[in-house]
Design an enzyme around this catalytic site. Structure first.
Site, PDB file in Angstrom:
ATOM      1  N   ASP A 232     -13.190  47.658   4.404  1.00  0.00           N
ATOM      2  CA  ASP A 232     -13.738  48.415   4.616  1.00  0.00           C
ATOM      3  C   ASP A 232     -14.353  48.399   3.198  1.00  0.00           C
ATOM      4  O   ASP A 232     -13.569  48.261   1.979  1.00  0.00           O
ATOM      5  CB  ASP A 232     -13.701  50.146   4.898  1.00  0.00           C
ATOM      6  CG  ASP A 232     -15.086  50.568   5.565  1.00  0.00           C
ATOM      7  OD1 ASP A 232     -16.160  50.320   5.128  1.00  0.00           O
ATOM      8  OD2 ASP A 232     -15.269  51.918   6.203  1.00  0.00           O
TER       9      ASP A 232
HETATM   10  C1  BGC Z   1     -18.652  51.983   6.194  1.00  0.00           C
HETATM   11  C2  BGC Z   1     -18.530  50.778   6.633  1.00  0.00           C
HETATM   12  C3  BGC Z   1     -19.053  49.733   7.145  1.00  0.00           C
HETATM   13  C4  BGC Z   1     -19.785  49.166   5.149  1.00  0.00           C
HETATM   14  C5  BGC Z   1     -20.826  48.632   4.412  1.00  0.00           C
HETATM   15  C6  BGC Z   1     -18.668  51.653   4.946  1.00  0.00           C
HETATM   16  O1  BGC Z   1     -18.998  53.264   4.139  1.00  0.00           O
HETATM   17  O2  BGC Z   1     -17.932  52.823   6.354  1.00  0.00           O
HETATM   18  O3  BGC Z   1     -18.787  50.964   8.079  1.00  0.00           O
HETATM   19  O4  BGC Z   1     -19.635  48.931   7.760  1.00  0.00           O
HETATM   20  O5  BGC Z   1     -19.374  50.377   4.742  1.00  0.00           O
HETATM   21  O6  BGC Z   1     -22.169  49.172   4.445  1.00  0.00           O
END
Ligand code: BGC
Length: 754
Positions: A232
């Protein structure tokens, strides 16, 4: 497809520095490139219910993205219980991703809704892993059918936003396997996602993105995942530990810092270059998959996708209550309808955070109701409250007088901005006071109140539902949700969504109430696998609306359950057949749900668990004969003692019906399986030894043969020592307990243990 050999050649040609550079992002939303060898970057984009493609892939921002279809959020889609529909939504997401030049769409989210307070529940499908797994797999299949990868997230046990970057989700292995990993397992083993996204949190003390047990042992070695694991955004603390644990791609870019640390680690002998090579191979394979799409990318068909979004929203809405069949309204009737609530005019159709889509268009329920209403239907609209959450006496008074003058009032209520959001959890599950005051005031002047809800996380209804004769739970239902609501209110569509999450009477009743959200460092999953209905059913406590519930404008009757068992043990199959009849006036869809409970088990098990479901459309006065097959795994629990799924032979209760608490058909089946032997050691208790199918009788004989001992003759005395480890008993008997050849005895006992 680039040949494996070709990938090996590229790998060979890359320097260590170049290889390390590929293992973190080349920007905010893309992988790194190596121009020298023609390795191009690939674009990764949120997800999960629409394409949030930022024009500038290099820099991080959550600013307006390119227009895309905003499909219903997962909270809605999960309530459709419709595998075919989710495949179609996935196909549309894949097509829009391709058209926007996106290689991997960051979704679906298959985390379990552990507590209704989780701010991101709107991005997740269910409190149950079978729904999360089957619907998540359908989305993945759909997305990937268009030559775009999916990224199943957030792996794993990421069930709250509070402290999400540091918190350690502490759960025993059985709880993880049966609840929090099972949905991921189903997606990985049946839909082969190109990527999996490791979550921010720690799992039992180790960051998910650095957790070798999770990323390598379980995901790859046990489930056979052959894709790429990315982090993530910002989830990696130690890039060397992450790559060593099985992470392939750290996102987003780190300005070269992580690559430098990887290179240093290899040079210092702290990380084998082969481990880097493996991760780079997986990255190159992903790039290969992305460039080997089955069909050329075309323009996205936004009009068609809008229509699909409307159908998906229709299939997802749940009719919670419908006293005296107040719904559907007759659009041709001579009547006055007061539409009340700002949400009718300004739809609340998605949540906040990384999933926020720049919708191609947005339909309001108010406009859609106007479009459908016949000439004789008089309509008024009053906003009733301000979206800011503040009460406005003038708006309240206007709404009440409109309600007083109307035959029926349709009151649109929902959660305010900031409730359904990434980054924070809710503090409560109540609708804003100003909305409840409005509802009460409207109900005082009009008996025919229909409430339409817009929310991602469930809201408490117990304290106000007496003011409404019907409640239609619309969820955050995407850009075309307004049309869907109008179709349902006027009976142009028949409600067929079912709750994928229980609506509790009160927050205090919820399973994680005392454990959530932990102390900032640790959150204990002390309620174990008793999540959602598993908890309410085990404690037999009332809920507002049970898991699986949802009404229709028609009625269904269940009959003729036939259950048969073939094979035994791991090969056992339980075959079910049953009939569902539409006994009402109109065509409708029923979600047929199959639950299983183990009648007698050596371990604690939920009363019943959903194991299969099917959504079926039936014309009035027609019947459908359905069949289901349950496999050994559907009857098994994860044994911490054996470290594997275990099927205990015996009786299982199979129940079938239209909700977890409305199960008109029940059958008991007997499934044969070899007796379950516990691995024995000298530390095993007398009770465990005696329970062993072959070692037990031998030990009992030895005990009985002890000269002059009450242990052999008095069962009460024997019961007293049952908790004593055998190794302790032997010296305590002063050598009178004669188990000669104990080593062989142990070997023999353990060789029979699977
Ligand atoms: C989120 C993810 C997301 C990623 C990219 C993170 O803060 O937890 O779900 O895909 O950001 O935006």
């Amino acid at each position: 497809m680039r040949e494996e050999a070709r990938i090996a050649d590229v790998l060979e040609a890359l320097t260590l520095e170049e290889k390390a550079s590929l293992l973190s992002g080349g920007g905010a939303w893309e992988t790194a490139a190596v121009e020298r060898l023609g390795i191009e970057s690939a674009v990764l984009t949120d997800g999960p219910h629409g394409v949030r493609r930022q024009a500038d892939a290099e820099h991080f921002s959550l600013d307006a993205s390119m227009p895309a279809t905003c499909f219903p959020t997962a909270a809605a889609l999960g309530s459709s219980w419709d595998v075919g529909l989710l495949t179609e939504v996935g196909e549309a997401l894949g097509a829009e991703s391709r058209a926007a030049g996106v290689a991997v769409l960051l979704g679906p989210g298959v985390n379990i809704k552990r507590t209704p307070l989780c701010g991101r529940n709107f991005e997740y499908l269910s409190e149950d892993p079978v729904i999360s797994g089957q619907l998540g797999a359908a989305l993945v299949r759909g997305i990937q059918s268009r030559g775009v990868g999916a990224s199943v997230k957030h792996f794993a046990a990421n069930n709250q936003e509070t402290g999400r970057m540091q918190i350690s989700s502490e759960a025993d292995e059985r709880t993880l396997r049966e609840i929090y990993l099972a949905g991921f397992e189903h997606v990985v083993t049946t839909a082969a996602p190109w990527t999996v996204m490791a979550s921010y949190n720690k799992v039992n003390g180790v960051h998910a993105a650095q957790n070798r047990w999770l990323l390598t042992r379980v995901l790859r070695e046990e489930w056979g995942f052959d894709g790429l694991v990315m982090s993530d955004w910002g989830a990696v603390w130690d890039p060397v530990a992450a790559v060593a644990a099985g992470l392939d791609l750290e996102m987003p870019a780190t300005g070269g810092a992580s690559a430098a640390r990887l290179v240093d680690a290899v040079k210092a002998g702290r990380l084998e270059e082969a481990v880097i090579d493996q991760a780079v191979t997986r990255l190159l394979t992903l790039l290969d998959r992305a460039t080997a799409a089955p069909e050329p990318a075309g323009e996205a068909d936004f009009a068609r996708h809008h229509a699909l979004a409307r159908r998906a929203a229709t299939e997802s809405a749940v009719l919670l209550k419908n006293e005296d069949a107040i719904l559907p309204l007759d659009p041709a009737a001579r009547m006055t309808l007061a539409v009340i609530g700002e949400f009718a005019r300004t739809p609340k159709f998605q949540g906040a955070g990384s999933s926020q889509v720049n919708a191609t268009r947005v339909d309001s329920a108010l406009d859609a109701i106007r479009d459908l209403a016949g000439e004789r239907l008089q309509m008024s609209f009053s906003p009733g409250f301000l979206l800011s959450g503040e009460g406005d006496p003038a708006l309240l008074a206007e709404a009440v007088s409109a309600a007083a003058a109307a035959d029926t009032a349709a009151v649109f209520l929902g959660l305010p901005d900031g409730a359904d959001t990434e980054g924070s959890d809710r503090q409560h599950i109540d609708l804003p006071d100003v909305q409840i005051r409005l509802l009460r005031a409207v109900a005082e002047v009009n008996r025919n109140v229909v409430v339409v809800l817009a929310n991602g996380g469930v809201v408490q209804v117990a304290t106000w539902e007496r003011h409404a004769r019907a409640i239609l739970e619309g969820w955050l239902n995407g850009q075309a949700g307004g049309g869907a609501i109008a179709d349902l209110l006027f009976g142009r569509a028949n409600p067929c969504g079912r709750l994928a999450e229980t609506i509790p009477l009160r927050l205090q009743d919820t399973p994680a109430y005392l454990n959530f959200p932990g102390d900032g460092a640790v959150v204990s999953y002390g309620e174990r696998f008793y999540v959602g209905y598993r908890y309410y059913d085990a404690k037999d406590i009332p809920v507002s609306y049970p898991f699986g519930h949802g009404l229709s404008y028609t009625a269904f009757a269940y009959s003729g359950l036939a259950a048969a068992v073939d094979g035994e043990g791991e090969e056992a199959v339980v075959r079910l057949e049953l009939t569902v009849t539409n006994t009402g006036p109109v065509a409708g869809k029923e979600v047929v749900q199959v639950y299983v409970g183990d009648v007698a088990s050596s371990v604690d098990r939920p009363v019943r668990e959903l194991k299969a479901f099917a959504k079926v459309e039936i014309a009035p006065a027609q019947s459908a004969r359905l069949s289901f097959e349950l496999r050994a795994r559907d009857l098994s629990f994860f044994s911490s003692v054996h470290g594997r799924w275990v099927l205990e032979g015996g009786d299982f209760e199979v129940s079938v019906g239209g909700s977890s608490r409305d199960l008109p058909l029940t059958a008991t089946v007997t499934v044969p399986a070899p007796a379950l032997a516990t691995p024995l050691t000298l530390a095993s208790t007398i009770g465990e030894w005696l329970a062993h199918p072959t070692a037990g009788p031998v030990l009992l004989q030895a005990i009985r043969a002890m000269p002059g001992s009450a242990l052999g003759s008095d069962p009460t005395v024997l019961r007293m020592v049952e908790s004593l480890p055998l190794g302790h008993l032997i010296p305590m008997t002063g050598g009178r307990l004669d188990i000669t050849g104990i080593g062989q005895f142990l070997d023999q006992a353990n060789s029979e243990t699977g």
